[in-house]
Scaffold this motif. Structure first.
Motif, PDB file in Angstrom:
ATOM      1  N   PHE A 110       0.995  -1.383   0.308  1.00 61.19           N
ATOM      2  CA  PHE A 110       0.321  -0.015  -0.123  1.00 61.19           C
ATOM      3  C   PHE A 110       0.719   0.968  -0.125  1.00 61.19           C
ATOM      4  CE2 PHE A 110      -3.714  -2.256   2.248  1.00 61.19           C
ATOM      5  CZ  PHE A 110      -3.872  -2.613   1.224  1.00 61.19           C
ATOM      6  N   SER A 111       1.932   1.246   0.579  1.00 60.65           N
ATOM      7  CA  SER A 111       2.810   2.283   0.340  1.00 60.65           C
ATOM      8  C   SER A 111       3.604   2.600  -1.528  1.00 60.65           C
ATOM      9  CB  SER A 111       4.497   1.664   0.163  1.00 60.65           C
ATOM     10  OG  SER A 111       4.967   1.083   0.268  1.00 60.65           O
ATOM     11  N   HIS A 112       2.624   1.699  -2.236  1.00 54.82           N
ATOM     12  CA  HIS A 112       3.015   1.951  -3.653  1.00 54.82           C
ATOM     13  C   HIS A 112       1.683   2.884  -3.921  1.00 54.82           C
ATOM     14  CE1 HIS A 112       3.537   0.658  -8.139  1.00 54.82           C
ATOM     15  NE2 HIS A 112       4.622   2.045  -8.260  1.00 54.82           N
ATOM     16  N   VAL A 113       1.533   2.922  -5.453  1.00 56.10           N
ATOM     17  CA  VAL A 113      -0.061   3.875  -5.731  1.00 56.10           C
ATOM     18  C   VAL A 113      -1.192   3.084  -6.113  1.00 56.10           C
ATOM     19  CG1 VAL A 113       1.010   4.640  -7.815  1.00 56.10           C
ATOM     20  CG2 VAL A 113      -0.829   6.385  -6.820  1.00 56.10           C
ATOM     21  N   TYR A 114      -0.106   1.596  -6.949  1.00 58.44           N
ATOM     22  CA  TYR A 114      -1.150   1.217  -7.160  1.00 58.44           C
ATOM     23  C   TYR A 114      -1.329  -0.096  -6.800  1.00 58.44           C
ATOM     24  CZ  TYR A 114      -1.762  -3.183 -10.060  1.00 58.44           C
ATOM     25  OH  TYR A 114      -2.787  -4.370 -11.200  1.00 58.44           O
ATOM     26  N   GLY A 115      -1.053  -0.125  -5.077  1.00 56.45           N
ATOM     27  CA  GLY A 115      -1.071  -1.172  -4.233  1.00 56.45           C
ATOM     28  C   GLY A 115      -2.610  -0.324  -3.547  1.00 56.45           C
ATOM     29  N   LEU A 116      -2.393   0.930  -3.085  1.00 58.58           N
ATOM     30  CA  LEU A 116      -3.333   2.221  -2.708  1.00 58.58           C
ATOM     31  C   LEU A 116      -4.433   2.381  -3.559  1.00 58.58           C
ATOM     32  CD1 LEU A 116      -3.547   3.221   0.238  1.00 58.58           C
ATOM     33  CD2 LEU A 116      -2.925   5.748  -1.578  1.00 58.58           C
ATOM     34  N   MET A 117      -4.211   2.343  -4.625  1.00 61.03           N
ATOM     35  CA  MET A 117      -5.608   2.114  -5.852  1.00 61.03           C
ATOM     36  C   MET A 117      -6.044   1.167  -5.365  1.00 61.03           C
ATOM     37  SD  MET A 117      -5.222   2.731  -9.453  1.00 61.03           S
ATOM     38  CE  MET A 117      -6.703   2.813 -10.854  1.00 61.03           C
ATOM     39  N   ILE A 118      -5.981  -0.022  -5.635  1.00 61.06           N
ATOM     40  CA  ILE A 118      -6.538  -1.080  -5.032  1.00 61.06           C
ATOM     41  C   ILE A 118      -7.353  -1.386  -4.184  1.00 61.06           C
ATOM     42  CG2 ILE A 118      -6.104  -3.785  -4.879  1.00 61.06           C
ATOM     43  CD1 ILE A 118      -3.733  -3.878  -6.402  1.00 61.06           C
ATOM     44  N   GLN A 119      -6.948  -0.679  -2.876  1.00 64.32           N
ATOM     45  CA  GLN A 119      -7.844  -0.805  -1.982  1.00 64.32           C
ATOM     46  C   GLN A 119      -8.677  -0.143  -1.902  1.00 64.32           C
ATOM     47  OE1 GLN A 119      -7.034   2.073   2.346  1.00 64.32           O
ATOM     48  NE2 GLN A 119      -5.292   0.675   2.182  1.00 64.32           N
ATOM     49  N   VAL A 120      -8.526   1.372  -2.357  1.00 65.77           N
ATOM     50  CA  VAL A 120      -9.828   2.794  -2.676  1.00 65.77           C
ATOM     51  C   VAL A 120     -10.687   2.043  -3.668  1.00 65.77           C
ATOM     52  CG1 VAL A 120     -10.307   5.179  -3.783  1.00 65.77           C
ATOM     53  CG2 VAL A 120      -8.272   4.254  -1.919  1.00 65.77           C
ATOM     54  N   LEU A 121     -10.585   1.317  -5.096  1.00 63.61           N
ATOM     55  CA  LEU A 121     -11.070   0.744  -5.824  1.00 63.61           C
ATOM     56  C   LEU A 121     -12.025  -0.036  -5.130  1.00 63.61           C
ATOM     57  CD1 LEU A 121     -10.122   0.322  -9.609  1.00 63.61           C
ATOM     58  CD2 LEU A 121     -11.681  -2.003  -8.315  1.00 63.61           C
ATOM     59  N   CYS A 122     -11.919  -0.544  -4.155  1.00 63.62           N
ATOM     60  CA  CYS A 122     -12.865  -2.298  -3.935  1.00 63.62           C
ATOM     61  C   CYS A 122     -13.282  -1.458  -2.513  1.00 63.62           C
ATOM     62  CB  CYS A 122     -11.673  -3.212  -3.366  1.00 63.62           C
ATOM     63  SG  CYS A 122     -10.395  -4.655  -4.383  1.00 63.62           S
ATOM     64  N   LEU A 123     -13.105  -0.586  -2.496  1.00 64.56           N
ATOM     65  CA  LEU A 123     -14.190  -0.245  -0.938  1.00 64.56           C
ATOM     66  C   LEU A 123     -14.614   0.722  -1.795  1.00 64.56           C
ATOM     67  CD1 LEU A 123     -12.294   0.622   1.773  1.00 64.56           C
ATOM     68  CD2 LEU A 123     -13.436  -1.317   1.818  1.00 64.56           C
ATOM     69  N   ARG A 124     -14.355   1.436  -2.878  1.00 57.93           N
ATOM     70  CA  ARG A 124     -15.379   2.494  -3.009  1.00 57.93           C
ATOM     71  C   ARG A 124     -16.326   1.218  -3.936  1.00 57.93           C
ATOM     72  NH1 ARG A 124     -14.782   7.422  -2.755  1.00 57.93           N
ATOM     73  NH2 ARG A 124     -16.215   8.317  -4.831  1.00 57.93           N
ATOM     74  N   GLY A 125     -16.258  -0.133  -5.276  1.00 53.67           N
ATOM     75  CA  GLY A 125     -17.583  -0.359  -5.929  1.00 53.67           C
ATOM     76  C   GLY A 125     -17.964  -1.919  -4.955  1.00 53.67           C
ATOM     77  N   GLY A 126     -17.042  -1.921  -3.547  1.00 54.37           N
ATOM     78  CA  GLY A 126     -17.968  -3.453  -2.989  1.00 54.37           C
ATOM     79  C   GLY A 126     -17.901  -4.451  -3.208  1.00 54.37           C
ATOM     80  N   ILE A 127     -16.374  -4.508  -3.430  1.00 53.60           N
ATOM     81  CA  ILE A 127     -15.799  -5.717  -3.997  1.00 53.60           C
ATOM     82  C   ILE A 127     -14.624  -6.125  -2.614  1.00 53.60           C
ATOM     83  CG2 ILE A 127     -13.328  -6.416  -4.884  1.00 53.60           C
ATOM     84  CD1 ILE A 127     -13.903  -3.897  -7.589  1.00 53.60           C
ATOM     85  N   LEU A 128     -15.178  -7.770  -2.115  1.00 56.93           N
ATOM     86  CA  LEU A 128     -14.282  -7.999  -0.723  1.00 56.93           C
ATOM     87  C   LEU A 128     -13.155  -8.137  -1.241  1.00 56.93           C
ATOM     88  CD1 LEU A 128     -15.262  -9.436   1.775  1.00 56.93           C
ATOM     89  CD2 LEU A 128     -15.065 -12.012   0.730  1.00 56.93           C
ATOM     90  N   LEU A 129     -12.037  -6.772  -0.139  1.00 57.04           N
ATOM     91  CA  LEU A 129     -11.245  -7.149   0.203  1.00 57.04           C
ATOM     92  C   LEU A 129      -9.940  -7.987   1.048  1.00 57.04           C
ATOM     93  CD1 LEU A 129      -8.596  -5.639  -1.492  1.00 57.04           C
ATOM     94  CD2 LEU A 129      -9.353  -4.004   0.772  1.00 57.04           C
TER      95      LEU A 129
END
Length: 634
Positions: free
Chosen positions: A236-255
């Protein structure tokens, strides 16, 4: 400048901060599972956390932060692996209007000190005692730093207890004053050369590409009627990992979260969590392919796998021609072969990822066309997108039904791309960062008239598909004046099963050279080959000769993609891989080119000197006589 890629209309604007996602989802669908938490590593058990449970955890932590004096605009560093607590703590920070400063847990003491000072952090959350020791030695030189919290000594429960007296209304009032253009994250660049720069990313910068992807592609992330799920393991220290986190929560994707990046840990987590969508970097897709090949060879089915892999690529290429209107699609014979391998090979390969993955995404660097076609052919289309820290992650994506392997797709809706006359990719859109922290000169150099100069080289075709060809600063200029982009050569070298990493060199040298590291797992298997067995003295000679031949084949295959003057003429196999622990890889697994060339300066000099001695040419001989490739083992 050339014509920009066309982009459709953008998604609706946002009105608050990223933390609102947690509260809005809890109000709209309180029982929706949004996170999955490991409960027992031995049993590989996961407990689902609902939207309302996550909201309550975030609120309780936010109260604790308020009690500790954390207020809007304060910068708090998070220095931990990809784990459940990172996501919860990060959203608690956003709830009170604080800014996250993401630090890789393996960052050196010097890097940690630089980031904490440069960002002006008032607090830092570390994972373990090692993190406490690292930060503890710096506290005297960081007067703004007031809190050091340690995850593994119950720092979060203690924060919750401390915040029990803070009223909910205080948290709610803080959350409601966070605006889309408030800074959400200070993400530091990988620092492949020089000190890393802190990119200020707003809530909008992170949300916009995620919302755009969700609007156009979310329905492809799972089979119809199922909730999509993603296993996060990239930092999550890299923007790609952080983007995955944000995308899942905003999209209702189980993370789900997996903090360990080892093969065994990832394999176990994938089997137990069983994601429907797989996000990774090209090096991991390369590793998966090599693991498939090695497992097949160990089982005596190497030839079968290679035939199945070629059929997968041929099938995917024919499907691509069909969807792009350039062909009829796979013929009858190819469809029959593909159906046979689906029953005998492909479904088993998909099972290693949990058996439910329907699609995936690759980011961080370009995925080779060969690998993209392979994964599509076995039933997992991998979207090769493009983005960078300064753009909040996403810039491009493959258009549905018009995917083109070997490119990174087209500009996301609302984003514009241009390619300058010197080949540099320029980007404009809502996700572009606010600027570099404490470095106005660097900000002015990167941003001009709203356009972000990415530093990447690329080309746009007539339909707006972007192909990334390398980095401007990585271009090699030989002593003969030939400019060489190393990315394509390095990518093709890594396709050989024995090659783990490759760095192309040659600045001010008579020809292009390469430093190569070997894949330890595949090397161990290769050494066990019956052809290399026998008495010890004879075996050692056979092994060295065979290894020379294999690496020479890898070099020849890489050279086949470039002109003669751009091809690799000397190479050296190094005894150890480039790694984050020795400072030769960035946390996002990119080569630190300057550091590697400094570290192996003597080896590079010896590599060229050995070639010069072999040629036995006088000093005035032109570089054009460096024709035959040479291999030098250390």
């Amino acid at each position: 400048m050339r014509d920009p890629a066309l982009a459709p209309d953008p998604t609706p604007d946002m009105h608050g901060g990223l933390a609102d996602t947690v509260f809005d989802t809890a109000a709209r669908n309180p029982t929706l599972p949004v996170l999955a938490r490991r409960t027992d590593d031995a049993l590989a058990a996961w407990r689902q956390v609902t939207a309302v449970e996550l909201r309550d955890e975030v609120v309780d932590l936010a109260k604790g932060l308020v009690a500790c004096g954390i207020s809007p605009g304060h910068r708090v560093a998070v220095m931990a692996r990809t784990r459940y607590e990172w996501t919860v703590f990060g959203h608690a920070l956003w709830t009170v209007g604080a800014e996250i400063v993401a630090i890789h847990p393996n960052a050196s003491r010097e890097q940690v000190e630089w980031i904490l000072r440069d960002a002006g952090c008032v607090a830092v959350l570390v994972e373990d005692e090692q993190g406490v020791m690292t930060v503890g030695t710096l506290c005297a030189r960081l007067p703004r730093l007031r809190h050091v919290w340690q995850l593994d000594t119950d720092a979060l429960p203690q924060l919750v207890e401390r915040g029990a007296i803070v009223p909910l209304t205080t948290v709610e009032s803080l959350r409601r004053i966070v605006l889309p253009d408030s800074t959400a994250v200070i993400a530091y660049t990988s620092g492949t050369s020089g000190r890393p720069l802190g990119c200020a990313l707003s809530h909008r910068s992170l949300a916009y590409p995620c919302d755009t992807l969700l609007a156009g592609w979310a329905h492809t992330a799972a089979p119809p009627g199922e909730q999509a799920s993603v296993l996060a393991f990239l930092p999550f220290s890299h923007v790609y990992g952080l983007m995955i986190q944000v995308l899942c929560l905003r999209g209702g994707i189980l993370l789900g979260h997996e903090p360990e990046m080892t093969d065994a840990a990832l394999a176990s987590a994938l089997r137990s969590f069983r994601p429907t969508y797989f996000c990774a970097v090209p090096s991991l897709f390369e590793k998966l392919y090599k693991n498939f090949l090695r497992a097949a060879q160990q089982g005596g089915r190497g030839a079968l796998f290679e035939r199945a892999a070629q059929t997968a690529r041929d099938f995917a290429a024919a499907e691509e021609r069909r969807r792009l209107g350039a062909g009829p699609g796979p013929g009858l014979d190819l469809r029959l072969q593909h159906a046979l391998y689906e029953r005998t090979v492909y479904r088993r390969l998909r099972a290693t990822l949990g058996g439910r993955v329907v699609r995936g995404s690759s980011g961080g660097s370009s995925l080779s066309r060969e690998l993209s076609l392979f994964f599509e052919g076995i039933g997992i289309y991998v979207n090769d997108g493009y983005g960078l820290t300064e753009s909040g992650g996403g810039i491009t994506m493959q258009p549905l039904g018009r995917e083109k392997s070997g490119t990174v797709g087209q500009a996301l809706p609302g984003t514009r791309i241009q390619v300058a006359e010197d080949g540099e990719v320029l980007v404009r859109g809502p996700s572009v960062f606010q600027g570099y922290v404490s470095d106005e000169a660097a900000t002015r150099a990167a941003l001009s008239g709203g356009w972000l100069a990415t530093g990447d080289l690329g080309r746009l075709d007539s339909e707006g598909y972007l192909t990334i060809t390398g980095r401007k600063k990585d271009i090699i200029v030989t002593s003969g004046g030939k400019s060489v982009a190393p990315a394509a050569l390095e990518q093709r070298l890594r396709m050989h099963p024995l090659v783990h990493q490759a760095l192309v060199v040659g600045d001010d040298r008579p020809c292009v050279g390469a430093l190569i590291t070997l894949d330890p797992d595949f090397l161990a298997y290769w050494r066990s080959s019956p052809a290399l067995q026998g008495n010890a003295p004879g075996r050692e000679a056979r092994e060295e000769n065979a290894l020379r031949e294999e690496i020479a084949r890898a070099v020849a295959a890489a050279n086949s993609a470039v002109s003669r003057s751009e091809s690799i003429r000397v190479h050296r196999v190094l005894p150890a891989p480039f790694d984050t622990s020795n400072g030769l890889l960035t946390p996002s697994m990119k080569l630190r080119r300057d550091a590697i060339t400094r570290h192996y300066a003597a080896e590079i000099e010896a590599m060229y000197q050995a070639r010069s001695d072999t040629l036995r040419r006088p000093p005035q001989q032109e570089p054009a006589d460096w024709d035959d490739p040479d291999s030098v083992f250390r």
